[in-house]
Design a protein around this motif. Structure first.
Motif, short mmCIF file in Angstrom:
data_model
loop_
_atom_site.label_atom_id
_atom_site.label_comp_id
_atom_site.label_asym_id
_atom_site.label_seq_id
_atom_site.Cartn_x
_atom_site.Cartn_y
_atom_site.Cartn_z
N PHE A 109 59.62 21.19 50.70
CA PHE A 109 58.27 21.71 50.43
C PHE A 109 58.36 23.00 49.62
CE2 PHE A 109 57.31 18.79 53.82
CZ PHE A 109 56.03 18.37 53.56
N GLY A 110 57.40 23.19 48.74
CA GLY A 110 57.44 24.34 47.83
C GLY A 110 56.87 25.61 48.44
N HIS B 198 54.89 23.42 56.92
CA HIS B 198 54.19 24.71 56.96
C HIS B 198 54.57 25.58 55.77
CE1 HIS B 198 52.41 24.12 60.85
NE2 HIS B 198 53.58 23.80 61.37
N GLY B 199 55.62 25.26 55.06
CA GLY B 199 56.02 26.03 53.90
C GLY B 199 57.20 26.95 54.18
N TRP B 200 57.02 28.24 53.88
CA TRP B 200 58.10 29.22 54.01
C TRP B 200 57.57 30.44 54.76
CZ3 TRP B 200 63.08 28.44 52.09
CH2 TRP B 200 63.25 27.27 51.35
N ASP B 201 58.36 30.98 55.68
CA ASP B 201 57.87 32.14 56.42
C ASP B 201 58.93 33.25 56.48
OD1 ASP B 201 59.60 31.06 58.28
OD2 ASP B 201 58.08 30.63 59.78
N PHE B 202 58.47 34.45 56.68
CA PHE B 202 59.36 35.60 56.80
C PHE B 202 58.66 36.71 57.59
CE2 PHE B 202 57.33 38.44 53.72
CZ PHE B 202 56.60 37.54 52.93
N ASP B 203 59.45 37.68 58.02
CA ASP B 203 58.90 38.83 58.76
C ASP B 203 58.87 40.05 57.87
OD1 ASP B 203 58.65 37.45 61.13
OD2 ASP B 203 60.70 37.93 61.77
N ALA B 204 57.86 40.88 58.07
CA ALA B 204 57.81 42.18 57.40
C ALA B 204 57.76 43.23 58.50
CB ALA B 204 56.57 42.26 56.52
N HIS B 205 58.67 44.16 58.48
CA HIS B 205 58.69 45.24 59.48
C HIS B 205 58.08 46.48 58.84
CE1 HIS B 205 61.26 43.09 62.40
NE2 HIS B 205 61.63 42.45 61.31
N TYR B 206 56.99 46.95 59.43
CA TYR B 206 56.27 48.09 58.85
C TYR B 206 56.06 49.13 59.95
CZ TYR B 206 52.59 50.62 56.32
OH TYR B 206 51.86 51.58 55.68
N ARG C 26 53.42 33.69 56.29
CA ARG C 26 53.77 32.29 56.02
C ARG C 26 53.02 31.82 54.78
NH1 ARG C 26 52.24 28.14 60.52
NH2 ARG C 26 50.41 27.73 59.26
N VAL C 27 53.75 31.19 53.88
CA VAL C 27 53.15 30.71 52.63
C VAL C 27 53.23 29.18 52.62
CG1 VAL C 27 53.39 30.64 50.12
CG2 VAL C 27 53.81 32.78 51.36
N THR C 28 52.08 28.53 52.43
CA THR C 28 52.05 27.06 52.34
C THR C 28 51.59 26.71 50.93
OG1 THR C 28 51.41 27.02 54.66
CG2 THR C 28 51.20 24.96 53.45
N SER C 29 52.38 25.88 50.28
CA SER C 29 52.09 25.56 48.88
C SER C 29 51.23 24.32 48.73
CB SER C 29 53.41 25.35 48.12
OG SER C 29 53.14 24.78 46.86
N PHE C 30 50.17 24.43 47.94
CA PHE C 30 49.41 23.28 47.45
C PHE C 30 49.31 23.48 45.93
CE2 PHE C 30 48.07 23.99 51.79
CZ PHE C 30 48.04 22.72 52.34
N HIS C 31 50.39 23.81 45.34
CA HIS C 31 50.48 24.29 43.96
C HIS C 31 49.41 23.68 43.05
CE1 HIS C 31 52.10 24.84 39.89
NE2 HIS C 31 52.64 25.94 40.40
N ALA D 174 48.71 19.61 54.93
CA ALA D 174 50.07 19.57 54.39
C ALA D 174 50.01 19.03 52.97
CB ALA D 174 50.94 18.66 55.25
N ARG D 175 50.97 19.46 52.21
CA ARG D 175 51.03 18.98 50.84
C ARG D 175 51.55 17.54 50.82
NH1 ARG D 175 53.92 21.94 45.74
NH2 ARG D 175 53.01 20.59 44.15
N LEU D 176 51.12 16.80 49.82
CA LEU D 176 51.59 15.44 49.62
C LEU D 176 52.37 15.42 48.30
CD1 LEU D 176 48.20 13.66 50.42
CD2 LEU D 176 50.21 13.74 51.91
#
Lengths: 217, 286
Positions: free
Chosen positions: A27-28, A56-64, A72-77, B225-227
């Motif tokens: 997934f992108g 769900h895409g790609w996720d990461f933590d930011a410590h501030y 979390r970023v989910t792509s529907f480009h 979800a993307r397809l």
């Protein structure tokens, strides 16, 4: 005052989704997650490397300022969903991370509005959820300002206390049961002892799990 | 609440009885005991097969039995049978037992729901390939074009829903104000815990469409979800557009519970023979 954790936007990045044999292999959204992480570093955060979360895409933590926030970023480009939340938000408005979360959310919204790679940014509350991907940018809309990430009427609630009380109640019932196993009928002693110990162990375990979940939403 | 571990205790005791039965059947206690055990085993198997046949012919029997079980549990907690003798200890003891019966009844009713659900999941998995055409036809009827219907009808092979420990979980720096060791704070739990079958809900025999709908129901942070790019005009799968529903909090817990955990619930009931005799015997008013 409450942060709107969902955002939808259009991002001018190449599509990094990998497909093969008519299905999605990867997934992108990693490139957009990396760009967001760089923006957050510029805002004074320490970030973790984006991790793959499948659909769900790609996720990461930011410590501030010593507090962990989750992205979390989910792509529907070319449309994307961003979930930017405080994992400890279930602990309510008096939690220590509340101020840092609001501050960083406003800074992030301003940074995205000012970055030409991100367009048609729209923040949404947790209950509303993100905009549908094909609706992002479809409506002509004047540029939002950074304050649109905050819902001034929204009230944060302390959640998840039910689990803590239930676990405490379980421990108390277990302790009561142990007492009963000695004062109650002799024939049922082992049965009652088993139940008492099981409930105490389950209650203590439940107490830890409930508290950890409240800190990790 | 007392009855829940008690149901487990009784189930464990029944497993012990089963072990004794096994030894008897193997001849460890002499030829007479072996004959008796084999006769008893044959009767039980016959009764179970008969029940299975009746359940296939008329599935409403299973529901009716769940109803009977509930009635038995209710009867077992009826406070009107309290002893007339009078000491406070007797009354407390009696009410305690009633409360325990209620808890055990609830555990057994839950088991009675879990066991058929596990069976249905296994059946769905076994007949998955055979039902491919009907799944595609159903999706096409709902408005999906043939290629999208075919894609969504394929088996879901990705990761499941992390029901108890979320995938994003990290060990906090303090718990109730007590600092956590630096070597642990901020770390993820080991994969064998987070991705354990006891934590990940991925029901058997689900297509992509089934799983996306299931995931939408149990996860408040999943909207779609993307397809693959050439399907659905690049719009992806959207729970809202599909009319998928979020479950209420109780259903969310039950539906999101991983299959092995449901298996544990079912095992308590199966170990108990669904608890009916136990509940009836112990709860009969004096």
């Amino acid at each position: 005052m409450k942060v709107k954790p969902w955002a939808g936007f259009i991002a001018d990045f190449p599509d990094d989704q990998v497909e093969g044999g008519g299905r999605i292999i990867l997934f992108g959204g990693r490139n957009v997650a990396v760009a967001l992480a760089e923006i957050l570093v510029g805002l004074g955060c320490r970030v973790s490397a984006p991790e793959y979360a499948e659909l769900h895409g790609w996720d990461f933590d930011a410590h501030y300022k010593g507090h962990r926030l989750y992205c979390r970023v989910t792509s529907f480009h070319p449309a994307f969903h961003l979930l930017f939340e405080d994992p400890a938000s279930a602990r309510g408005p008096r939690r220590k991370s509340a101020q840092a979360y609001v501050e960083l959310a406003v800074k992030l919204a301003a940074a995205l509005e000012g970055d030409p790679r991100f367009r048609h940014l729209e923040w949404r509350s947790f209950d509303d959820g993100p905009p549908e991907p094909d609706e992002i940018g479809a409506r002509s809309r004047r540029r939002a300002d950074a304050s649109s990430v905050i819902d001034p009427q929204g009230r944060e609630k302390t959640r998840g206390l039910g689990g803590v009380f239930f676990a405490l109640f379980t421990v108390l019932v277990g302790i009561g049961g142990l007492v009963y196993s000695w004062t109650g009928p002799r024939g049922d002693r082992y049965e009652n002892l088993f139940c008492g110990v099981t409930l105490i162990v389950a209650g203590l375990l439940g107490l830890v799990v409930a508290e950890l979940r409240r800190q990790n939403n | 609440m007392w009855g829940v571990p008690r149901a487990g205790y009784h189930a464990a005791r029944d497993v012990k009885d089963l072990g004794e039965f096994g030894f008897k059947a193997a001849g460890a206690f002499g030829p007479e005991a072996r004959q008796e055990a084999l006769r008893q085993g044959a009767n039980n198997i016959q009764a179970t097969l008969q029940y299975g046949r009746e359940a296939v012919d008329d599935p409403s029997n299973v529901l009716s039995d769940v109803g009977d079980l509930s009635k038995a549990a209710i009867k077992s907690i009826d406070p009107r049978g309290a002893p007339m003798s009078g000491s406070l200890g007797d009354i407390i003891g009696y009410e305690f037992k009633k409360g325990a019966n209620l808890g055990e009844g609830v555990a057994n009713v839950a088991a009675a729901f879990a066991a058929p659900e596990l069976g249905m999941g296994a059946l769905r998995a076994a007949t998955f390939d055979a039902k491919a055409a009907s799944r595609i036809a159903k999706l096409a009827n709902e408005g999906a074009d043939p290629r999208l219907a075919e894609y969504l009808a394929e088996p879901y092979e990705g990761m499941g829903h992390h029901a108890i420990v979320p995938r994003r979980f990290k060990i906090p720096e303090t718990i109730w104000g007590i600092p956590v060791d630096d070597r642990l704070a901020g770390k993820r739990l080991p994969r064998w815990i987070v991705d354990s079958p006891l934590n990940v809900s991925k029901p058997l025999g689900m297509s992509r469409d089934d799983f996306y709908k299931h995931h939408y129901g149990v996860d408040d942070r999943f909207y779609g979800a993307r397809l693959p790019g050439d399907l659905n005009d690049g719009r992806g799968w959207s729970g809202k557009r599909q009319g998928a529903r979020r479950y209420d909090p109780v259903t969310k817990v039950w539906a999101g519970m991983p299959v092995p955990l449901k298996g544990g619930v079912a095992a308590v009931g199966i170990g108990e023979g669904f608890g009916v005799p136990e509940v009836l015997d112990q709860g009969t008013p004096q």
